[in-house]
Design a protein around this motif. Structure first.
Motif, short mmCIF file in Angstrom:
data_model
loop_
_atom_site.label_atom_id
_atom_site.label_comp_id
_atom_site.label_asym_id
_atom_site.label_seq_id
_atom_site.Cartn_x
_atom_site.Cartn_y
_atom_site.Cartn_z
N ILE A 43 1.33 -1.24 0.16
CA ILE A 43 0.09 0.26 -0.01
C ILE A 43 0.68 1.31 -0.32
CG2 ILE A 43 -0.36 0.11 2.52
CD1 ILE A 43 -3.25 0.35 0.77
N CYS A 44 0.72 2.04 -1.11
CA CYS A 44 1.37 3.83 -1.14
C CYS A 44 0.41 4.78 -1.05
CB CYS A 44 2.49 3.67 -1.75
SG CYS A 44 3.31 4.47 -1.28
N GLY A 45 0.33 5.50 -0.03
CA GLY A 45 -0.80 6.43 -0.36
C GLY A 45 -1.02 8.13 0.54
N ARG A 46 -2.02 9.00 0.22
CA ARG A 46 -2.56 9.26 1.96
C ARG A 46 -3.41 9.02 1.95
NH1 ARG A 46 0.71 13.84 2.26
NH2 ARG A 46 1.87 14.70 0.36
N ILE A 47 -3.63 9.25 3.25
CA ILE A 47 -4.50 8.76 3.87
C ILE A 47 -6.42 9.84 3.68
CG2 ILE A 47 -5.13 8.25 6.60
CD1 ILE A 47 -2.66 7.60 7.19
N VAL A 61 -6.44 4.51 2.06
CA VAL A 61 -5.82 5.13 1.55
C VAL A 61 -6.16 4.73 0.06
CG1 VAL A 61 -2.98 4.84 0.97
CG2 VAL A 61 -4.40 4.47 3.41
N ASP A 62 -6.24 6.53 -0.10
CA ASP A 62 -6.40 6.47 -1.94
C ASP A 62 -7.76 5.18 -2.31
OD1 ASP A 62 -4.86 8.40 -2.41
OD2 ASP A 62 -3.03 7.10 -2.72
N ASP A 63 -8.67 5.73 -2.01
CA ASP A 63 -9.86 4.90 -2.10
C ASP A 63 -9.50 3.02 -1.62
OD1 ASP A 63 -11.07 7.19 -2.98
OD2 ASP A 63 -10.53 6.49 -4.91
N LYS A 64 -9.08 3.14 -1.16
CA LYS A 64 -8.57 1.42 -0.38
C LYS A 64 -9.17 1.31 1.08
CE LYS A 64 -5.16 -0.24 -3.54
NZ LYS A 64 -3.98 -0.22 -4.18
N ASN A 65 -9.83 0.30 1.24
CA ASN A 65 -10.18 0.46 3.18
C ASN A 65 -9.81 -0.28 3.16
OD1 ASN A 65 -11.66 2.72 2.67
ND2 ASN A 65 -13.75 1.19 1.44
N GLU A 86 -2.64 10.86 11.15
CA GLU A 86 -3.54 12.10 10.87
C GLU A 86 -3.88 12.24 9.89
OE1 GLU A 86 -1.75 15.93 11.74
OE2 GLU A 86 -2.18 15.74 13.92
N LEU A 87 -5.13 12.55 9.23
CA LEU A 87 -5.83 13.00 7.87
C LEU A 87 -4.49 13.66 7.00
CD1 LEU A 87 -9.22 13.28 7.84
CD2 LEU A 87 -8.25 11.95 7.23
N GLY A 88 -4.95 12.75 5.98
CA GLY A 88 -3.45 13.80 4.72
C GLY A 88 -1.68 13.17 5.28
N ASP A 89 -1.39 12.31 5.96
CA ASP A 89 -0.64 11.30 6.75
C ASP A 89 -0.38 10.50 5.15
OD1 ASP A 89 0.02 13.10 8.50
OD2 ASP A 89 -0.10 11.78 9.97
N SER A 90 0.78 9.80 4.83
CA SER A 90 1.37 9.05 3.73
C SER A 90 1.39 8.33 4.77
CB SER A 90 2.40 9.42 2.77
OG SER A 90 2.00 10.74 2.10
N LEU A 91 1.53 7.08 4.06
CA LEU A 91 0.75 4.87 4.69
C LEU A 91 1.77 4.51 3.08
CD1 LEU A 91 0.60 4.15 7.31
CD2 LEU A 91 -1.02 3.31 5.94
N VAL A 102 5.02 5.66 7.86
CA VAL A 102 4.15 7.10 8.18
C VAL A 102 5.06 8.30 7.43
CG1 VAL A 102 3.14 8.20 9.11
CG2 VAL A 102 2.69 6.17 10.01
N TYR A 103 4.65 8.69 6.50
CA TYR A 103 5.60 9.91 6.53
C TYR A 103 4.43 11.20 6.87
CZ TYR A 103 8.41 13.04 3.12
OH TYR A 103 8.81 14.03 3.07
N LYS A 104 5.16 11.92 7.94
CA LYS A 104 4.34 13.00 8.07
C LYS A 104 5.16 14.40 9.08
CE LYS A 104 1.72 13.73 12.13
NZ LYS A 104 0.80 13.54 11.67
N ASN A 105 5.16 15.34 8.22
CA ASN A 105 6.36 16.48 8.40
C ASN A 105 7.05 16.34 7.84
OD1 ASN A 105 3.54 18.17 9.40
ND2 ASN A 105 3.75 16.73 11.60
N ASP A 106 8.04 15.99 7.36
CA ASP A 106 9.10 15.61 5.96
C ASP A 106 10.07 14.78 7.32
OD1 ASP A 106 8.78 17.23 4.22
OD2 ASP A 106 9.57 18.58 5.46
N LYS A 107 8.87 13.95 7.70
CA LYS A 107 9.83 12.80 9.25
C LYS A 107 8.89 10.84 8.42
CE LYS A 107 11.19 13.41 12.69
NZ LYS A 107 11.02 13.17 14.39
N TYR A 108 9.80 9.74 8.73
CA TYR A 108 9.17 8.91 7.80
C TYR A 108 9.78 8.55 9.81
CZ TYR A 108 9.41 8.09 3.36
OH TYR A 108 8.63 8.47 2.07
#
Length: 114
Positions: A43-47, A61-65, A86-91, A102-108
């Motif tokens: 899986i790869c995308g935004r929450i 995540v990008d239409d995948k539940n 949070e919403l908008g974070d990348s997974l 989790v990619y958030k605020n320029d950190k993994y």
């Protein structure tokens, strides 16, 4: 007086049973509409949607539940997935791996899928 006590206890138990059944059906519906994330999945995308209940994360995540349980952060055991996400974070999760990034605020942040 005994009858009044009986009625009060009956009402309290009835309300408790109602909310337990209601909560259980809501959780079952989430399990029915979300795919359990496994080691084979990638899986790869935004929450875009997020709901956490009893240690289980139900995420879109990008239409995948999907849903899964997580443990603490691999690099910092005081940060838990449910407290960070949070919403908008990348997974990101690669096939064959139990690591969820989790990619958030320029950190993994790396978490272990249970």
């Amino acid at each position: 007086m005994k009858l009044l006590g009986f009625i009060v206890i009956f009402l309290i138990l009835s309300v408790a049973i109602f909310f337990t059944v209601h909560d259980s059906s809501r959780i079952k519906k989430l399990h029915d509409t979300h795919h359990k994330l496994t080691l084979k999945d990638s899986i790869c995308g935004r929450i875009t949607n997020l709901y956490i209940e009893k240690g289980v994360s139900f995420i879109t995540v990008d239409d995948k539940n999907i849903f899964f349980k997580t443990s603490s952060n691999r690099s910092n055991s005081s940060i838990y997935f449910t407290e960070l996400i949070e919403l908008g974070d990348s997974l990101v999760k690669k096939s064959g791996s139990d690591a969820i990034l989790v990619y958030k605020n320029d950190k993994y942040y790396s978490f272990v899928m249970r």
